[in-house]
Scaffold this motif. Structure first.
Motif, PDB file in Angstrom:
ATOM      1  N   ASP A  59       0.860  -1.190   0.000  1.00 38.71           N
ATOM      2  CA  ASP A  59       0.000   0.000   0.000  1.00 38.71           C
ATOM      3  C   ASP A  59       0.896   1.241   0.000  1.00 38.71           C
ATOM      4  N   LEU A  60       0.979   1.908  -1.138  1.00 36.64           N
ATOM      5  CA  LEU A  60       1.841   3.073  -1.297  1.00 36.64           C
ATOM      6  C   LEU A  60       1.006   4.342  -1.381  1.00 36.64           C
ATOM      7  N   VAL A  61       1.478   5.399  -0.758  1.00 41.31           N
ATOM      8  CA  VAL A  61       0.742   6.660  -0.704  1.00 41.31           C
ATOM      9  C   VAL A  61       1.680   7.803  -1.077  1.00 41.31           C
ATOM     10  N   THR A  78       3.585  14.331 -10.797  1.00 42.18           N
ATOM     11  CA  THR A  78       5.023  14.039 -10.801  1.00 42.18           C
ATOM     12  C   THR A  78       5.330  12.802  -9.969  1.00 42.18           C
ATOM     13  N   ALA A  79       4.684  12.699  -8.818  1.00 43.61           N
ATOM     14  CA  ALA A  79       4.889  11.527  -7.960  1.00 43.61           C
ATOM     15  C   ALA A  79       4.437  10.253  -8.658  1.00 43.61           C
ATOM     16  N   LEU A  80       3.283  10.328  -9.336  1.00 39.38           N
ATOM     17  CA  LEU A  80       2.787   9.165 -10.068  1.00 39.38           C
ATOM     18  C   LEU A  80       3.740   8.761 -11.192  1.00 39.38           C
ATOM     19  N   ASP A  81       4.258   9.730 -11.900  1.00 37.83           N
ATOM     20  CA  ASP A  81       5.169   9.432 -13.005  1.00 37.83           C
ATOM     21  C   ASP A  81       6.450   8.767 -12.490  1.00 37.83           C
ATOM     22  N   GLU A  82       6.979   9.276 -11.383  1.00 38.44           N
ATOM     23  CA  GLU A  82       8.195   8.692 -10.821  1.00 38.44           C
ATOM     24  C   GLU A  82       7.942   7.262 -10.345  1.00 38.44           C
ATOM     25  N   LEU A  83       6.790   7.047  -9.712  1.00 41.65           N
ATOM     26  CA  LEU A  83       6.455   5.700  -9.244  1.00 41.65           C
ATOM     27  C   LEU A  83       6.243   4.753 -10.417  1.00 41.65           C
ATOM     28  N   SER A  84       5.613   5.267 -11.481  1.00 43.55           N
ATOM     29  CA  SER A  84       5.389   4.437 -12.665  1.00 43.55           C
ATOM     30  C   SER A  84       6.708   4.029 -13.305  1.00 43.55           C
ATOM     31  N   ALA A  85       7.648   4.955 -13.355  1.00 41.29           N
ATOM     32  CA  ALA A  85       8.959   4.639 -13.921  1.00 41.29           C
ATOM     33  C   ALA A  85       9.686   3.611 -13.066  1.00 41.29           C
ATOM     34  N   TRP A  86       9.578   3.759 -11.759  1.00 42.64           N
ATOM     35  CA  TRP A  86      10.202   2.788 -10.847  1.00 42.64           C
ATOM     36  C   TRP A  86       9.596   1.408 -11.037  1.00 42.64           C
ATOM     37  N   SER A  87       8.271   1.332 -11.135  1.00 47.76           N
ATOM     38  CA  SER A  87       7.606   0.036 -11.290  1.00 47.76           C
ATOM     39  C   SER A  87       7.982  -0.629 -12.615  1.00 47.76           C
ATOM     40  N   ASP A  88       8.156   0.168 -13.666  1.00 46.04           N
ATOM     41  CA  ASP A  88       8.564  -0.413 -14.947  1.00 46.04           C
ATOM     42  C   ASP A  88       9.991  -0.966 -14.865  1.00 46.04           C
ATOM     43  N   THR A  89      10.845  -0.253 -14.156  1.00 46.81           N
ATOM     44  CA  THR A  89      12.234  -0.696 -14.028  1.00 46.81           C
ATOM     45  C   THR A  89      12.323  -2.019 -13.283  1.00 46.81           C
ATOM     46  N   GLY A 109     -13.016  20.780  -5.697  1.00 46.77           N
ATOM     47  CA  GLY A 109     -12.320  20.888  -6.970  1.00 46.77           C
ATOM     48  C   GLY A 109     -12.029  19.509  -7.517  1.00 46.77           C
ATOM     49  N   THR A 110     -11.458  19.484  -8.704  1.00 49.86           N
ATOM     50  CA  THR A 110     -11.150  18.230  -9.369  1.00 49.86           C
ATOM     51  C   THR A 110      -9.659  18.143  -9.620  1.00 49.86           C
ATOM     52  N   VAL A 111      -9.103  16.987  -9.306  1.00 51.38           N
ATOM     53  CA  VAL A 111      -7.694  16.726  -9.546  1.00 51.38           C
ATOM     54  C   VAL A 111      -7.606  15.709 -10.676  1.00 51.38           C
ATOM     55  N   ASN A 112      -7.062  16.108 -11.804  1.00 55.56           N
ATOM     56  CA  ASN A 112      -6.972  15.238 -12.977  1.00 55.56           C
ATOM     57  C   ASN A 112      -5.593  14.600 -13.049  1.00 55.56           C
ATOM     58  N   LEU A 113      -5.544  13.301 -12.760  1.00 50.21           N
ATOM     59  CA  LEU A 113      -4.300  12.554 -12.798  1.00 50.21           C
ATOM     60  C   LEU A 113      -4.438  11.365 -13.741  1.00 50.21           C
ATOM     61  N   THR A 114      -3.323  10.962 -14.320  1.00 54.13           N
ATOM     62  CA  THR A 114      -3.323   9.793 -15.207  1.00 54.13           C
ATOM     63  C   THR A 114      -2.205   8.852 -14.807  1.00 54.13           C
ATOM     64  N   LEU A 115      -2.454   7.573 -15.015  1.00 55.36           N
ATOM     65  CA  LEU A 115      -1.472   6.535 -14.751  1.00 55.36           C
ATOM     66  C   LEU A 115      -1.525   5.534 -15.900  1.00 55.36           C
ATOM     67  N   HIS A 116      -0.429   5.383 -16.608  1.00 54.50           N
ATOM     68  CA  HIS A 116      -0.382   4.514 -17.786  1.00 54.50           C
ATOM     69  C   HIS A 116      -1.439   4.914 -18.820  1.00 54.50           C
ATOM     70  N   GLY A 117      -1.687   6.210 -18.937  1.00 59.14           N
ATOM     71  CA  GLY A 117      -2.641   6.698 -19.918  1.00 59.14           C
ATOM     72  C   GLY A 117      -4.084   6.622 -19.483  1.00 59.14           C
ATOM     73  N   GLU A 118      -4.369   6.108 -18.300  1.00 58.22           N
ATOM     74  CA  GLU A 118      -5.732   5.999 -17.793  1.00 58.22           C
ATOM     75  C   GLU A 118      -5.962   7.027 -16.691  1.00 58.22           C
ATOM     76  N   ALA A 119      -7.179   7.573 -16.644  1.00 57.03           N
ATOM     77  CA  ALA A 119      -7.514   8.571 -15.624  1.00 57.03           C
ATOM     78  C   ALA A 119      -7.628   7.908 -14.258  1.00 57.03           C
ATOM     79  N   VAL A 120      -7.110   8.576 -13.236  1.00 54.78           N
ATOM     80  CA  VAL A 120      -7.201   8.086 -11.865  1.00 54.78           C
ATOM     81  C   VAL A 120      -8.485   8.621 -11.243  1.00 54.78           C
TER      82      VAL A 120
END
Length: 658
Positions: A59-61, A78-89, A109-120
């Motif tokens: 469980d990562l936060v 930015t945090a999501l992108d760094e984590l995604s890169a780590w997971s791919d490695t 408000g709305t926070v628009n985030l994406t992970l692997h091209g999919e909306a979170v």
């Protein structure tokens, strides 16, 4: 090589609806249910990006704090992108469907985030590590979730109860404390600042469970039921748990993340967070002890675990139930006679007063014939728990044995002898044998290891043995007297930090006093208060559930007797069926002609107990004497149990379902 062997040659197969698949090679991941598997996984994910914190297993936060929504969105992406890169490695796929984003605070408000091209997905509440978090941190949803879990657990316990058959109140109360209450206590220190509505939900579930377990009527006073069941009220229990959690945080190193959060919460300008509520709940207890310090958290070293200082145990009673053995005193006397001049015998005891001040004492029987006993007592200058005082007494016995064996003449006589330490505290013996308190009492345990090694160098074996307390065992009574005598000579308590178990014991004692004040001021359950004015006492319940329910209802003054039924509008008259008078509890026990034979037997048994106790004067008969004898007369525990046994026998023989 061990790790390679652990991870090699593994296979797995799937079992679904009794259909078992073929074995396949398991070349990734670790084995579930193993200690090493969890440690290896934590090692594997320890180098995740620094922006990911906190992390617990898988469980990562990632969290961020900013004044505007755009900055929050940028930092989280930015945090999501760094984590995604780590997971791919490292070939660990992130579960996009389980990844959520949540915005805390009153702003919308709305926070628009994406992970692997999919909306979170953005949510208003999320369950993290078993606790539901809402955007405003009211924790009301968590309270409802905890109540639902407790209700499900209570339903399982209730299946063991069928009216007046099934679990006794004693067993039911133990199950409540072990199975039901932990459902709403889980991590409550983190969500204790819930609104009044949430507190009432928890109070209702506790009251409902205890009514079912104790067999009371639905309108019975909750305060009285909690006193009878010896279950602390919800609000006080929450304060106790918060205080203990605050103390655990204070034990952490000064540079730890939790300590930094705690310091930030204490800043006057900071907002009212769960951490600050924790400090608020603990403040009253800490103020009572003048802000005394607690021993810092101790990290167990390999030497402490791998120490070869062996301590043996001997069973004096050879598997018999010591509490039920008629010749108990004779068995201990025979053991002493058998080992008196062959082994060094030491009797230990510890004593602690209501303020947490304690002492330890040892009575040692030398090997030489005609030599008087060696008596040693030591006063502790810091606050201490009863268990710690007993462990300290065992340590004192070992150190005193070293002083005794330093005499070369005695040492040569002992040859390959043994030191037998007899204690009346099973918990202290278990702690030392199992080394289960190394992280709490590491200083005492270090002294034990040192003493055992030194005695072993002299070919002296250390053996522990349990003996019952207050059983007229001469040397045990002497040790008890010495320990209590030392309490009268207590010096001023120093500012030396004390251990977490001591702090826990003092906290429980203070919360019990708060409970007592609440019970004294309560406007409900006054009939029970007349019989049981003190809280925190464990009552003796009969094994028969029907008799136990009658007993509890007599304590509540709310039975099926005519006077009680008439008061509730369920009977037309207060007069008993024999027309002997108003049928209340006193009439049932002492006046009704229907029970004259069994009443005579009841009085004879209690009168015999009174006479055997050596007391002068006549016995004053009352309902309180039969229901709570220890609160009316200075009976011992055994005598009180005997009186209650006679009362339970009378209730059962009456055939009444009160």
């Amino acid at each position: 090589m061990y790790l390679v062997n652990f991870l090699s040659g593994r296979q797995a197969r799937i079992n679904v609806n009794d259909l078992i698949g073929d074995w396949i090679k398991s070349e990734r991941g670790t084995s579930a249910g193993t200690v090493l598997g969890a440690l290896l996984f934590l090692s594997y994910v320890q180098d995740t990006p620094r922006c990911i914190r906190p992390k617990f297993a898988d469980d990562l936060v990632g969290s961020t704090v900013a004044k505007d929504l755009a900055t929050v969105q940028t930092m989280l992406q930015t945090a999501l992108d760094e984590l995604s890169a780590w997971s791919d490695t490292w070939e660990m796929t992130l579960n996009t469907s389980k990844t959520k984003v949540m915005l805390f605070g009153s702003s919308s408000g709305t926070v628009n985030l994406t992970l692997h091209g999919e909306a979170v997905e953005q949510v208003d509440c999320i369950k993290y590590l078993g606790v539901w978090l809402d955007k405003n941190l009211t924790f009301l949803q968590q309270a409802e979730y905890a109540v639902s879990k407790a209700t499900k657990a209570a339903w399982k316990v209730n299946r063991l109860i069928e009216g007046r058959k099934g679990l006794t109140p004693k067993t039911g109360t133990v199950l409540y404390k072990c199975l039901i209450r932990p459902c709403w206590e889980f991590s409550i220190a983190a969500w204790a600042n819930l609104p009044e509505k949430g507190i009432r939900l928890l109070e209702q579930v506790q009251a409902r469970c205890l009514r079912t377990i104790m067999g009371t009527k639905s309108h019975a006073a909750t305060d009285a039921i909690e006193v009878i069941a010896n279950v602390m009220p919800v609000r006080l229990r929450i304060q106790q748990l918060c205080t203990l959690e605050y103390t655990r945080l204070k034990q952490k190193p000064q540079d730890s993340h939790l300590q930094l959060l705690l310091k930030q919460a204490l800043v006057p300008e900071s907002s009212f967070t769960p951490m600050r509520f924790l400090c608020y709940q603990a403040k009253r207890i800490h103020d009572m002890f003048d802000h005394m310090e607690i021993v810092p958290e101790h990290k167990i070293e390999a030497e402490e675990i791998l120490s070869d200082g062996r301590i043996d145990y001997i069973d004096i009673f050879r598997g018999n139930d010591a509490c039920k053995t008629p010749a108990l005193h004779d068995q201990v006397a025979a053991f002493i006679t058998r080992h008196r001049y062959e082994s060094l015998l030491a009797f230990t005891d510890g004593a602690v007063n209501d303020f947490g001040r304690g002492s330890s004492a040892v009575v040692m029987l030398p090997l030489e014939s005609g030599t008087p006993e060696i008596e040693v007592k030591r006063v502790h200058t810091t606050l201490i728990s009863s268990l710690e005082a007993e462990i300290a007494a065992l340590v004192l016995a070992m150190e005193q044995a070293i002083i005794y064996f330093e005499d070369s003449a005695v040492k040569s006589k002992a040859k390959q002898g043994q030191l037998i330490i007899l204690s009346d505290c099973k918990s202290a013996i278990k702690c030392i044998l199992r080394r289960s308190v190394m992280h709490h009492h590491h200083e005492l345990m270090a002294r034990i290891r040192s003493s055992v090694r030194e005695l072993r160098d002299w070919n002296i074996r250390v053996v522990l043995a349990w003996i019952p307390s207050h059983s007229d065992i001469l040397f045990n009574e002497k040790a008890d007297f010495l320990a209590r005598q030392a309490l009268q000579e207590l010096p001023t308590v120093s500012k030396t930090p004390f251990t977490f178990p001591t702090w826990k014991s003092l906290t429980v004692r203070q919360m019990t006093q708060c409970w007592q004040i609440r019970w004294d001021r309560s406007t409900t359950g006054r009939a029970t208060y007349d019989v049981m004015q003190a809280v925190g006492n464990r009552l003796t319940f009969p094994q028969n559930r029907n008799v136990a329910i009658s007993y509890v209802r007599l304590l509540l003054n709310d039975t099926t007797l005519r006077e009680h039924q008439y008061r509730m509008g369920l009977a037309d008259t207060k007069i008993c069926d024999n027309n002997d008078g108003i049928e209340d509890a006193y009439h049932f026990f002492f006046q009704c002609s229907r029970y004259s034979d069994i009443r005579t037997e009841l009085k004879q048994e209690i009168q015999s107990i009174w006479t055997d106790s050596g007391r002068n004067g006549s016995l004053r008969w009352s309902v309180a004497l039969l229901l709570a004898p220890s609160t009316v007369t200075a009976f011992t525990k055994l005598q009180s149990r005997a009186v209650l046994a006679a009362t339970f026998k009378f209730i059962q023989q009456s055939g009444r379902f009160l």
